[in-house]
Design a protein around this motif. Structure first.
Motif, PDB file in Angstrom:
ATOM      1  N   GLN A  57       0.801  -1.217   0.000  1.00 56.58           N
ATOM      2  CA  GLN A  57       0.000   0.000   0.000  1.00 56.58           C
ATOM      3  C   GLN A  57       0.837   1.272   0.000  1.00 56.58           C
ATOM      4  O   GLN A  57       0.593   2.194  -0.785  1.00 56.58           O
ATOM      5  CB  GLN A  57      -0.952  -0.002   1.192  1.00 56.58           C
ATOM      6  CG  GLN A  57      -2.152  -0.902   1.022  1.00 56.58           C
ATOM      7  CD  GLN A  57      -2.906  -0.607  -0.248  1.00 56.58           C
ATOM      8  OE1 GLN A  57      -3.414   0.490  -0.452  1.00 56.58           O
ATOM      9  NE2 GLN A  57      -2.987  -1.585  -1.128  1.00 56.58           N
ATOM     10  N   ILE A 112      -6.749   2.451  -4.353  1.00 54.92           N
ATOM     11  CA  ILE A 112      -6.279   3.805  -4.078  1.00 54.92           C
ATOM     12  C   ILE A 112      -6.091   4.595  -5.376  1.00 54.92           C
ATOM     13  O   ILE A 112      -6.181   5.823  -5.365  1.00 54.92           O
ATOM     14  CB  ILE A 112      -4.988   3.803  -3.225  1.00 54.92           C
ATOM     15  CG1 ILE A 112      -3.824   3.168  -3.960  1.00 54.92           C
ATOM     16  CG2 ILE A 112      -5.229   3.093  -1.911  1.00 54.92           C
ATOM     17  CD1 ILE A 112      -2.520   3.293  -3.190  1.00 54.92           C
ATOM     18  N   HIS A 221      -9.880   2.645   9.602  1.00 54.92           N
ATOM     19  CA  HIS A 221      -9.915   1.542   8.647  1.00 54.92           C
ATOM     20  C   HIS A 221      -9.626   0.220   9.338  1.00 54.92           C
ATOM     21  O   HIS A 221     -10.263  -0.813   9.054  1.00 54.92           O
ATOM     22  CB  HIS A 221      -8.888   1.812   7.537  1.00 54.92           C
ATOM     23  CG  HIS A 221      -9.103   1.017   6.298  1.00 54.92           C
ATOM     24  ND1 HIS A 221      -8.323  -0.061   5.959  1.00 54.92           N
ATOM     25  CD2 HIS A 221     -10.023   1.131   5.295  1.00 54.92           C
ATOM     26  CE1 HIS A 221      -8.734  -0.561   4.812  1.00 54.92           C
ATOM     27  NE2 HIS A 221      -9.769   0.140   4.392  1.00 54.92           N
ATOM     28  N   THR A 344      -3.495   7.834   1.364  1.00 55.45           N
ATOM     29  CA  THR A 344      -4.494   6.771   1.224  1.00 55.45           C
ATOM     30  C   THR A 344      -3.857   5.404   1.418  1.00 55.45           C
ATOM     31  O   THR A 344      -4.459   4.500   2.014  1.00 55.45           O
ATOM     32  CB  THR A 344      -5.158   6.853  -0.163  1.00 55.45           C
ATOM     33  OG1 THR A 344      -5.744   8.143  -0.330  1.00 55.45           O
ATOM     34  CG2 THR A 344      -6.239   5.798  -0.313  1.00 55.45           C
ATOM     35  N   ASN A 348      -4.969   2.583   4.110  1.00 54.09           N
ATOM     36  CA  ASN A 348      -5.427   1.282   3.629  1.00 54.09           C
ATOM     37  C   ASN A 348      -4.671   0.119   4.251  1.00 54.09           C
ATOM     38  O   ASN A 348      -5.128  -1.021   4.200  1.00 54.09           O
ATOM     39  CB  ASN A 348      -5.293   1.222   2.098  1.00 54.09           C
ATOM     40  CG  ASN A 348      -6.371   0.370   1.458  1.00 54.09           C
ATOM     41  OD1 ASN A 348      -7.401   0.086   2.069  1.00 54.09           O
ATOM     42  ND2 ASN A 348      -6.149  -0.042   0.235  1.00 54.09           N
TER      43      ASN A 348
END
Length: 421
Positions: A57, A112, A221, A344, A348
């Motif tokens: 990520q 993303i 998240h 982001t 994530n």
């Protein structure tokens, strides 16, 4: 109108990625039989996919800010296509793990990238709703991997099913290459002018991480996603069929309901976040409490839970996905658009790190509490396994509360610093 076309292309690419990601969920029993593995090794397939997704990520976020959404979506789609081709012919666990790793890397590049399209093509006031719609409509990929894949596996067999999945991926890659643009031409011109004549902006991961709002997004998240995600991705289907004794078709319908319910709740949560941004964390904590309560009733029910109660559990879990999207809204709120990819990516990591822990823990506990030679785990084994969720809920809720306070203090300090002397 053009912004919706760009968003639709990205949305389709994401839906196909979710299809690839979720395809193992309903094929878990067949995968165990084909590869000759137990529940712990079966969980390794999902863990490998999720671990790669989570690990990629932040690197992908950096690449996204540099190369844009179109290139990463095309590369990610090609990797997932290759992974499904390998998985279609996999006959041993090593090859299957390699295939799921390819899918995980490609999947990591997808969501993303689509969120960056939303940030670049839509005004800020529309972002919460569009992010929710992206997350929820993208879950149609999970819906198409539930009942249809069960039927395909039953009637067409393993290889044909996953070759078909690869073909679907090829269509998405071609569409991205032909149709998608990273941002409007006016945005490119404005960005170039700002870079040439304006003060330098604080870019990079360090500046994204330094803002407590980004970390609030990460823990949001983390605490909201894992329960519904793991249920849909791997362990929900065995729990419903082997533990609770539901027919396979009934279990598949319940998994489909998980997606359909999310489609309903997503826009409502997006609207709430757009209207009441200072109450987003309160909603997050409410979602955590509702999930924990629903699981408590199911796990403590004497004997097998009735169908109505399992349906209630699934309906509560439908809010998990939309709830996790609030984390990305925090990333957008506290970071400029040209570092949105890295921010982001940080957010994530949270939910997928929690999902990895839960997937591993459930698999290990099921193996430990299943008698040697037993055909499948007992309901008691599933109950002990899913009880691990409470540790994750507690840890995540504490951090959400902590960073909510820190973020509010940072906002107050920034407002004071900007006030006239």
């Amino acid at each position: 109108m053009r912004r919706y076309i760009m968003w639709s292309v990205g949305l389709l690419a994401y839906a196909v990625a979710v299809f690839h990601r979720s395809s193992l969920g309903v094929a878990g029993v067949e995968a165990a039989q084909r590869l000759g593995v137990g529940t712990a090794l079966l969980s390794t397939l999902s863990v490998a996919q999720l671990a790669v997704y989570a690990a990629m990520q932040i690197p992908v976020g950096v690449l996204l800010d540099r190369f844009g959404s179109r290139r990463l979506l095309a590369a990610g789609g090609a990797l997932m296509l290759a992974g499904q081709l390998v998985f279609a012919f996999a006959g041993d666990v090593g090859t299957a793990i390699g295939a799921r790793v390819l899918i995980g890397v490609g999947d990591a590049m997808t969501f993303i990238s689509v969120l960056r399209i939303v940030a670049m093509w839509f005004p800020p006031r529309r972002n919460p709703l569009m992010v929710q719609l992206t997350g929820m409509l993208g879950q149609l990929g999970a819906l198409s991997s539930a009942v249809p894949l069960v039927l395909l596996l039953r009637h067409a067999g393993w290889t044909a099913t996953f070759l078909g999945a690869a073909g679907l991926g090829a269509v998405a890659v071609v569409l991205v290459l032909v149709s998608l643009r990273d941002q409007p031409e006016t945005a490119e011109t404005a960005e170039a002018a700002e870079t040439a004549g304006g003060p330098p902006r604080k870019l990079g991961l360090r500046h994204s991480w330094d803002h407590p709002g980004t970390r609030l997004g990460l823990w949001t998240h983390f605490v909201t996603q894992f329960s519904g995600s793991v249920f849909a991705l791997l362990w929900g289907y065995p729990f419903l069929t082997q533990g609770e004794g539901l027919a396979p078709d009934t279990a598949a319908v319940l998994l489909s309901l998980l997606t359909v319910g999310g489609l309903v709740m997503g826009p409502a949560i997006g609207h709430f976040c757009g209207r009441l941004p200072y109450h987003r964390s309160t909603l997050v904590l409410g979602i955590v409490g509702a999930s924990a309560l629903a699981w408590t009733v199911v796990l403590l029910w004497p004997g097998r839970a009735p169908l109505w109660l399992l349906t209630v559990l699934v309906l509560v879990l439908t809010v998990n996905g939309p709830g996790s999207m609030i984390g990305f809204d925090y990333a957008r709120s506290f970071n400029p658009a040209d570092r949105i990819g890295g921010a982001t990516g940080i957010v994530n990591v949270g939910g997928f790190a929690a999902s990895i822990v839960l997937v591993i823990a459930v698999g290990v506990i099921l193996d430990v509490r299943t008698a040697p030679g037993a055909e499948h785990p007992t309901l008691s084994a599933f109950r002990w396994a899913f009880a691990v969720q409470y540790l994750l809920w507690i840890a995540g809720a504490v951090q959400v509360y902590r960073y909510r306070r820190t973020t509010r203090r940072r906002i107050a300090a920034d407002d004071l610093a900007l006030a006239p002397a």
